[in-house]
Design an enzyme around this catalytic site. Sequence first.
Site, PDB file in Angstrom:
ATOM      1  CG  HIS A   1       4.312  -3.167   5.536  1.00 41.75           C
ATOM      2  ND1 HIS A   1       3.703  -2.418   6.122  1.00 41.75           N
ATOM      3  CD2 HIS A   1       4.761  -2.535   4.145  1.00 41.75           C
ATOM      4  CE1 HIS A   1       3.359  -1.328   5.410  1.00 41.75           C
ATOM      5  NE2 HIS A   1       4.167  -1.306   4.454  1.00 41.75           N
TER       6      HIS A   1
ATOM      7  CG  ASP B   1       6.396   3.963   4.677  1.00 45.79           C
ATOM      8  OD1 ASP B   1       6.814   2.871   4.539  1.00 45.79           O
ATOM      9  OD2 ASP B   1       5.395   4.297   4.292  1.00 45.79           O
TER      10      ASP B   1
HETATM   11 ZN    ZN Z   1       3.703   2.683   4.050  1.00 45.87          ZN
HETATM   12 ZN    ZN Z   2       4.005  -0.186   2.501  1.00 45.97          ZN
END
Ligand code: ZN
Ligand code: ZN
Length: 315
Positions: A67, A71
Site C-alpha cells: 500500500h 514506510d
Molecule cells: Zn506501515
Molecule cells: Zn500503512
Amino acid sequence: MLHLTGETLHVHFLGTAGALPTPQRNLPCIMVRRGADTLLFDCGEGAQQQMMRARTGFTVNAVFITHWHADHFLGTFGLAQTLSFMGRTEPLALYGPPGVHEFAGMVAELCRNTLRFPVKSVEMRDGSVAEFGGYTVRAFATLHGIQSLGYVLSEDPRPGRFDRERAVSLGVKPGPLFGRLQRGEPVGVPRDGGEVMVRPEEVMGPPRPGRRICYTGDTRPVEDRIGEIAGGADLLIHDATFDDRDRDRAEEVHHSTAGEAGAAAAALGVRTLALVHISPRYTSTAGHVEDAKRHFSGEVIAPSDLSMLEIPFRD
Ligand SMILES: [Zn+2]
Ligand SMILES: [Zn+2]
C-alpha cells in the site's frame, strides 16, 4: 504444472519496524528467495543497505508493494539508484495496488540521470495473480483504512512420491525411464515378447502440495477472508504493530495486535507465525510473542532485522 526439483525457499527479514525506523529495526521489507528468484515484499527506506548487511546480493526480480504509506515504498528509489550504479540492465517489475503505474513513473523520473534499466509496473487488486516459474503470487484486499493488499506466494504442487520398487516390478529398468515416468510420461517396457506401457499413475503417489507464504502487510485481522488462499500456509507474516495492551490504538489506526495475529494464525492453521511491523514504542517483543502464543500453539517468532528463515518441505 508439476515441478520435479525441490527449490530452496528462504525468507530474509530485512525490515521489521512499523511507521518509523529505530536503531535496531528498519522499515518493512521482506525478501523471499526461491531458487534463483528474488522477490521483495514492501521496500522500506534503506532496503538496499539492509541487503548489503544481510549479504543477500541485489538480484531482485520484482517488488510487491502492499500500500502507499511511505514506510512501505520509499526504499524503492534508493534501491533503483543502487541497482543502476551496479550496472543492472534487466527490467525491474513493480507490483502494487492502483497507483503503481504512477509510482513506477516517479521512480524512473527521480532516478532518470542514472537509471539504465526499464521500470515496469503491474497493477494488483483483490484476487490478482502474478505467475512465475513454479509458483504464483496472489493479492488479497486487507483492512487498513486505505486501499491495501496482502500477498500469498504459493508453489505449484509437486509430483507424488516415485515408487521405485513398483516400477522395477512392472519391468521398468532403473535409468532414464525412471525420469520419464517422474516427468509424467508413460514408458514402454518389453513383456512376453511384446511391449506394454507403464503409466506414471501406476508408479507415482498423489501430488504433494507446494509451500506457501502469506504476508499481510498493514491490516486489521482478515483471516476470515483468506482461508482459501492462505489456509495451511507454512509461514504467516502478520501485522503485529502493537501488543494486546494497545488494542484500542490498533483498531483506531487500522493495525493488528500480536494477539490478533496469533488468532489469525490459529484460524488459518499455519505452521509458523512471524510478527512484524513492530511499533517503535516497544523496546522488546517478548510481550508480542506471549500475546500471540495465547491464541496459537504453533511456532511464533518476532524476527529481528537481517534474520533468515528457511522454509523446508513438509515431507
Ligand atoms: Zn506501515
Ligand atoms: Zn500503512
